[in-house]
Design a protein around this motif. Structure first.
Motif, PDB file in Angstrom:
ATOM      1  N   ASN A   1       0.834  -1.195   0.000  1.00  0.00           N
ATOM      2  CA  ASN A   1       0.000   0.000   0.000  1.00  0.00           C
ATOM      3  C   ASN A   1       0.869   1.246   0.000  1.00  0.00           C
ATOM      4  OD1 ASN A   1       0.639   0.752   2.770  1.00  0.00           O
ATOM      5  ND2 ASN A   1      -0.712  -0.919   3.416  1.00  0.00           N
ATOM      6  N   ARG A   2       0.216   2.382  -0.154  1.00  0.00           N
ATOM      7  CA  ARG A   2       0.966   3.627  -0.312  1.00  0.00           C
ATOM      8  C   ARG A   2       1.778   3.985   0.920  1.00  0.00           C
ATOM      9  NH1 ARG A   2      -2.123   8.671  -1.881  1.00  0.00           N
ATOM     10  NH2 ARG A   2      -3.636   7.877  -0.393  1.00  0.00           N
ATOM     11  N   SER A   3       1.188   3.835   2.100  1.00  0.00           N
ATOM     12  CA  SER A   3       1.913   4.239   3.307  1.00  0.00           C
ATOM     13  C   SER A   3       3.174   3.405   3.497  1.00  0.00           C
ATOM     14  CB  SER A   3       1.004   4.135   4.543  1.00  0.00           C
ATOM     15  OG  SER A   3       0.624   2.801   4.792  1.00  0.00           O
ATOM     16  N   GLU A   4       3.100   2.091   3.226  1.00  0.00           N
ATOM     17  CA  GLU A   4       4.290   1.241   3.308  1.00  0.00           C
ATOM     18  C   GLU A   4       5.329   1.668   2.269  1.00  0.00           C
ATOM     19  OE1 GLU A   4       3.312  -2.853   2.894  1.00  0.00           O
ATOM     20  OE2 GLU A   4       1.997  -2.911   4.652  1.00  0.00           O
ATOM     21  N   LEU A   5       4.842   1.996   1.076  1.00  0.00           N
ATOM     22  CA  LEU A   5       5.749   2.413   0.010  1.00  0.00           C
ATOM     23  C   LEU A   5       6.451   3.718   0.375  1.00  0.00           C
ATOM     24  CD1 LEU A   5       6.881   1.997  -2.821  1.00  0.00           C
ATOM     25  CD2 LEU A   5       4.841   3.123  -3.732  1.00  0.00           C
ATOM     26  N   TYR A   6       5.697   4.695   0.894  1.00  0.00           N
ATOM     27  CA  TYR A   6       6.304   5.958   1.310  1.00  0.00           C
ATOM     28  C   TYR A   6       7.320   5.724   2.420  1.00  0.00           C
ATOM     29  CZ  TYR A   6       2.482   8.315  -1.170  1.00  0.00           C
ATOM     30  OH  TYR A   6       1.608   8.753  -2.112  1.00  0.00           O
ATOM     31  N   THR A   7       6.945   4.892   3.392  1.00  0.00           N
ATOM     32  CA  THR A   7       7.825   4.634   4.535  1.00  0.00           C
ATOM     33  C   THR A   7       9.157   4.061   4.072  1.00  0.00           C
ATOM     34  OG1 THR A   7       5.946   4.285   6.035  1.00  0.00           O
ATOM     35  CG2 THR A   7       8.075   3.371   6.698  1.00  0.00           C
ATOM     36  N   GLU A   8       9.100   3.024   3.253  1.00  0.00           N
ATOM     37  CA  GLU A   8      10.340   2.382   2.807  1.00  0.00           C
ATOM     38  C   GLU A   8      11.128   3.286   1.866  1.00  0.00           C
ATOM     39  OE1 GLU A   8      10.157  -1.660   1.578  1.00  0.00           O
ATOM     40  OE2 GLU A   8       8.510  -2.165   2.930  1.00  0.00           O
TER      41      GLU A   8
END
Length: 421
Positions: A223-230
């Protein structure tokens, strides 16, 4: 719209440059990270390289910076201020408009504060109607503003299309060109085998982060939040590895977690005030507040802290690309999506109680400005976002209790749906 069972809305694709040739007045709409700003910057470069449109002069303006200019100048006056140091005055700029040889690029209409919005619309209306034979292009997020038809009655709306499969493959191939062909194949395979990931890959910003994460970690966030975090962790880690500046001791003491916390603190402070752009003084003030909260010695000299904040701002600006100086003394996050992500992160890291943080967020439930922050917060709250949804429902019930028109409308809908059974 596909997830709601309505299917995709498809229209004929046209090249952006072809649309500019065909229509003198355009509103370029797009999702977060769709490439709206990149498109008009590309257009500006094309014009500078004798692009085939009959344009001799162009002005690229950031809508929110113009709207908040001191003394509320007209767009013409603002242009005069920008070029005064070059010996160009308002009368000379006006003459260019009279000669029908100007392209005006206004980026980020959705980032204009509500209190400046009507004046900004009126300025665009006035200039585009008086000098109607010039070119005007405005960018705005889809559904970000309910702009008046009377303002943009002569403008044509176009939308930045999602990447198609061929464009995604080409982007991945060019990203890993001369780097690692095997990883390019792995990314392409992961997108084909992961529907949720493939849905993220249709915008340039998110596809960039996907490639960045695969290049470093060879994994696939869902998801987007995981993608932004990493992706952001990789950016910050590379920032550390490449910086080579030794004098900012306070910055050296900040761990990766602290750096993310600092950016989250700045994001939340500015976002809740609807400040997409903020002054150098404000940025240093927020950094100073954050540093003070970390200090073990409460009596540390204030001047020393101020020097620290200046050093940290300098390093942030120069070396990681998440916070940038847009104009002299004016800062912003490099992309609005990052501003929204760090705001949602500040809400979800819960330095306060979880209930208190979510209640403050839910107070903005009816404000479309907070839409992306709500979506990201719901993802970050997983695997159990029930508390956030419970507080949202309570807020919705409260809104309904105080709105007779909404109650009547819902009653009408219920009656119609019941009768149709």
């Amino acid at each position: 719209m596909e997830r709601f069972g309505l299917g995709r809305v498809t229209e004929e694709r046209v090249l952006g440059e072809s649309a500019v040739k065909k229509y003198k007045k355009l509103i370029v709409l797009g999702k977060p990270g769709a490439g709206k700003t990149t498109f008009i910057k590309h257009l500006a470069l094309q014009c500078n390289q004798e692009y085939s449109c009959p344009i001799l002069f162009l002005f690229l303006l950031i809508s929110s910076i113009f709207s908040e200019s001191p003394n509320s100048p007209s767009i013409l006056e603002y242009m005069g201020q920008l070029f005064s140091e070059c010996g160009v005055n308002v009368e000379q700029i006006q003459e260019l408009f009279v000669r029908k040889s100007v392209l005006v690029l206004l980026d980020g209409l959705d980032e204009v504060k509500n209190e400046h919005y009507e004046r900004t619309l009126n300025e665009i209306r006035s200039l585009s109607r008086i000098y109607y034979d010039n070119y005007f292009i405005i960018t705005c997020r889809i559904a970000a503003k309910e702009y008046s038809y009377n303002v943009f009655d002569k403008f044509t709306e176009v939308e930045v299309a999602d990447f198609n499969a061929q464009q995604i493959d080409r982007f991945i191939s060019q990203w890993f060109e001369n780097k690692n062909f095997i990883k390019a194949e792995e990314v392409a395979k992961a997108l084909k085998n992961n529907y949720r990931l493939s849905q993220l890959a249709v915008t340039p910003l998110l596809l960039t982060l996907i490639c960045l994460v695969f290049e470093e970690k060879c994994n696939s966030p869902n998801n987007r939040s995981e993608l932004y975090t990493e992706g952001i962790e990789i950016l910050l880690s590379k920032w550390d590895a490449k910086r080579g500046i030794q004098r900012e001791q306070v910055y050296q003491q900040l761990s990766l977690q602290r750096k993310k916390d600092l950016l989250s603190y700045i994001a939340f402070k500015t976002f809740k005030e609807k400040e997409f752009f903020f002054s150098q003084k404000e940025a240093k003030s927020y950094i100073k507040e954050y540093i003070q909260n970390l200090r073990s010695n409460a009596d540390r000299d204030k001047e020393d802290i101020q020097l620290d904040s200046e050093a940290v701002l300098h390093v942030i600006e120069a070396q990681h690309g998440l916070l940038v100086e847009r104009a002299k003394g004016v800062y912003s996050f490099s992309h609005l999506t990052f501003h929204e992500y760090f705001t949602a992160r500040e809400i979800n890291i819960r330095k306060r109680s979880e209930i208190e943080a979510f209640q403050e967020l839910v107070n903005n439930l009816s404000d479309s400005y907070w839409r992306e922050v709500f979506l990201l917060s719901a993802e970050m709250a997983q695997p159990d976002a029930s508390l956030l949804f419970k507080i949202m429902k309570e807020k919705i019930d409260q809104i309904l209790d105080n709105n007779e028109k909404l109650q009547n409308f819902l009653g009408y809908v219920h009656k119609k749906s019941f009768n149709s059974l």
